[in-house]
Design a protein around this motif. Structure first.
Motif, PDB file in Angstrom:
ATOM      1  N   UNK A 370       0.841  -1.201   0.000  1.00  0.00           N
ATOM      2  CA  UNK A 370       0.000   0.000   0.000  1.00  0.00           C
ATOM      3  C   UNK A 370       0.882   1.258   0.000  1.00  0.00           C
ATOM      4  N   UNK A 371       0.716   2.068  -1.049  1.00  0.00           N
ATOM      5  CA  UNK A 371       1.469   3.331  -1.087  1.00  0.00           C
ATOM      6  C   UNK A 371       0.464   4.472  -1.307  1.00  0.00           C
ATOM      7  N   UNK A 372       0.943   5.679  -1.422  1.00  0.00           N
ATOM      8  CA  UNK A 372       0.043   6.828  -1.521  1.00  0.00           C
ATOM      9  C   UNK A 372      -0.863   6.762  -2.747  1.00  0.00           C
ATOM     10  N   UNK A 373      -0.315   6.285  -3.882  1.00  0.00           N
ATOM     11  CA  UNK A 373      -1.125   6.154  -5.109  1.00  0.00           C
ATOM     12  C   UNK A 373      -2.307   5.222  -4.875  1.00  0.00           C
ATOM     13  N   UNK A 374      -2.003   4.084  -4.230  1.00  0.00           N
ATOM     14  CA  UNK A 374      -3.060   3.086  -3.987  1.00  0.00           C
ATOM     15  C   UNK A 374      -4.076   3.595  -2.961  1.00  0.00           C
ATOM     16  N   UNK A 378      -8.081   3.714  -3.604  1.00  0.00           N
ATOM     17  CA  UNK A 378      -9.050   3.030  -2.748  1.00  0.00           C
ATOM     18  C   UNK A 378      -9.711   3.977  -1.743  1.00  0.00           C
ATOM     19  N   UNK A 379      -9.574   5.297  -1.993  1.00  0.00           N
ATOM     20  CA  UNK A 379     -10.161   6.305  -1.100  1.00  0.00           C
ATOM     21  C   UNK A 379      -9.779   6.100   0.363  1.00  0.00           C
ATOM     22  N   UNK A 380      -8.502   5.802   0.592  1.00  0.00           N
ATOM     23  CA  UNK A 380      -8.039   5.603   1.963  1.00  0.00           C
ATOM     24  C   UNK A 380      -7.280   6.852   2.392  1.00  0.00           C
ATOM     25  N   UNK A 381      -7.348   7.212   3.673  1.00  0.00           N
ATOM     26  CA  UNK A 381      -6.600   8.390   4.116  1.00  0.00           C
ATOM     27  C   UNK A 381      -5.107   8.191   3.887  1.00  0.00           C
ATOM     28  N   UNK A 382      -4.460   9.249   3.379  1.00  0.00           N
ATOM     29  CA  UNK A 382      -3.022   9.141   3.109  1.00  0.00           C
ATOM     30  C   UNK A 382      -2.283   9.251   4.438  1.00  0.00           C
ATOM     31  N   UNK A 404     -10.539   3.486   9.374  1.00  0.00           N
ATOM     32  CA  UNK A 404     -10.478   3.011   7.994  1.00  0.00           C
ATOM     33  C   UNK A 404     -11.868   2.726   7.434  1.00  0.00           C
ATOM     34  N   UNK A 405     -12.719   2.140   8.256  1.00  0.00           N
ATOM     35  CA  UNK A 405     -14.080   1.835   7.819  1.00  0.00           C
ATOM     36  C   UNK A 405     -14.810   3.117   7.439  1.00  0.00           C
ATOM     37  N   UNK A 406     -14.596   4.167   8.286  1.00  0.00           N
ATOM     38  CA  UNK A 406     -15.265   5.440   8.006  1.00  0.00           C
ATOM     39  C   UNK A 406     -14.786   5.995   6.669  1.00  0.00           C
ATOM     40  N   UNK A 407     -13.476   5.855   6.446  1.00  0.00           N
ATOM     41  CA  UNK A 407     -12.905   6.346   5.189  1.00  0.00           C
ATOM     42  C   UNK A 407     -13.511   5.613   4.009  1.00  0.00           C
ATOM     43  N   UNK A 408     -13.744   4.298   4.208  1.00  0.00           N
ATOM     44  CA  UNK A 408     -14.309   3.497   3.132  1.00  0.00           C
ATOM     45  C   UNK A 408     -15.746   3.871   2.831  1.00  0.00           C
TER      46      UNK A 408
END
Ligand SMILES: [Cu+2]
Length: 410
Positions: A370-374, A378-382, A404-408
């Protein structure tokens, strides 16, 4: 036309053909020489290594044998024409060749075992590998005994019972006892071998997982022509994958919506702690490949659209094996054992078996997939991925997971 005249005519005709062929070759040779003078010089050294060279050698040998054969034929026909007895007893020649073949063949078997025998793989470096080696050795001993016995009978009988004018062949069409013996004995031996193989395989493949000694999960993905190795991260679980998520940045199609995927790490080599069970999860991106670890006696196909699983325990570290094989450069490896395309030969990676402490140091240095691009994809907090211990991952309602769930859900 008398026989002698016939032979003379045929010989003259054959000579005429040969002379014409040589004449033509010399004409070609002259042409080639003239051409070579004009064209740049070609290094002829390579010609000897080419296929054409060996085909020409083969044809020359065939021609030589044919000429010798014809010469013998002429010799025999001339003896026959002169009313002399047969010159060569072919029956005896063939029988002697059978005997000679047996002696050379048996020496070849001895030579293979003594010279090439030492080129076999070193002792198995895994727990179950010893069982496989036992099966292999037993099968080899039985088949070698049968091989030697049947060949002595086959060639020995051909020699002993060659045609003799003084002896009349005994007509022996059927014997029930012999039929029973050579049907039942091999059937029994094969049944025992097959059953042993089945039971050995079952003991290796169907294991009950020990909750106190959970295996280390490692996912290996094959594609033309490379391997990708994924370690599970601190949670000990390799996350989900979905081929539909495959993109240029997410080449393995890892599903980062699965919390277990987020701390998964990529590795360029396979590093295993000694004495700890390893659970390999094998998949393929394109065609069927075969995951093969010769020293650990592990081999299983990787099939697109399917997960195949194999569990084993390495028992010797790389350093121990280097000592045992007297080779300071020895390295375990895994490779592809199925011809999968033009770059197949290049599909191999190093496996290092190390102590538990060394493994921990190494795994801490590996990067996460998992990197910043990914994260953006996947709409995950950087932010750094939550690092969870095995105990934490069980507690799904931890704060990190909630974030993470909230971010999703957004
Ligand atoms: Cu391959």
């Amino acid at each position: 036309m008398s026989l002698r005249k016939f032979i003379t005519n045929k010989t003259t005709a054959a000579l005429a053909v040969l002379i014409t062929a040589f004449a033509n070759t010399s004409v070609f040779a002259q042409d080639a020489a003239a051409g070579a003078a004009a064209a740049p010089k070609v290094d002829m050294g390579e010609v000897y290594k080419s296929v054409i060279f060996y085909i020409l050698v083969f044809l020359a040998v065939c021609l030589f044998i044919a000429i010798i054969g014809k010469a013998i034929k002429v010799y025999e026909l001339s003896r026959e024409a002169q009313g002399k007895p047969v010159g060569i007893n072919w029956n005896r020649v063939h029988a002697s060749l059978f005997a000679l073949f047996l002696v050379i063949g048996l020496y070849g078997v001895y030579w293979e075992y003594t010279v090439h025998g030492s080129m076999l793989l070193p002792d198995a470096a895994s727990e179950h590998g010893k069982k496989i080696d036992r099966m292999f050795n037993l099968t080899l001993i039985i088949t070698t005994i049968v091989f030697i016995a049947t060949h002595i009978l086959l060639f020995g009988f051909s020699y002993i019972y060659k045609y003799s004018a003084k002896r009349k062949a005994y007509y022996y069409p059927h014997n029930n006892t012999i039929e029973k013996i050579w049907t039942i004995v091999p059937a029994l031996v094969l049944t025992v071998l097959v059953l042993m193989g089945f039971l050995t395989w079952r003991s290796i493949f169907f294991k009950v997982e020990d909750p106190n000694n959970k295996p280390l999960q490692i996912e290996v993905t094959s594609e033309q022509f490379k391997w990708s190795i994924r370690y599970p991260g601190a949670d000990g679980i390799v996350g989900k994958k979905n081929y539909k998520l495959t993109t240029a940045t997410n080449t393995l199609g890892i599903d980062f919506k699965d919390v277990n995927s987020r701390d998964d790490e990529m590795a360029d080599e396979m590093v295993l702690p000694v004495g700890k069970p390893v659970k390999l999860i094998l998949t393929s991106k394109d065609v069927i490949h075969s995951f093969y670890m010769p020293h650990f006696r592990v081999q299983l196909n990787t099939v697109p659209g399917m997960r195949t699983v194999f569990e084993f325990t390495p028992t010797k570290t790389t350093a121990e094996m280097q000592q045992e094989t007297n080779d300071p450069n020895f390295n375990y490896l895994f490779l592809c054992a199925k011809i999968c395309g033009s770059g197949h030969y290049n599909m191999q990676k190093v496996v290092r078996v190390v102590s538990e402490a060394e493994y921990k140091t190494w795994i801490a240095e590996q990067k996460t997939y998992l990197n910043d691009d990914l994260r953006k994809q996947f709409n995950l907090p950087v932010a750094p991925a939550p690092v969870k211990s095995e105990a934490d991952s069980a507690a799904k309602d931890s704060a990190a997971v909630k974030t993470n769930q909230m971010a999703l859900n957004k």
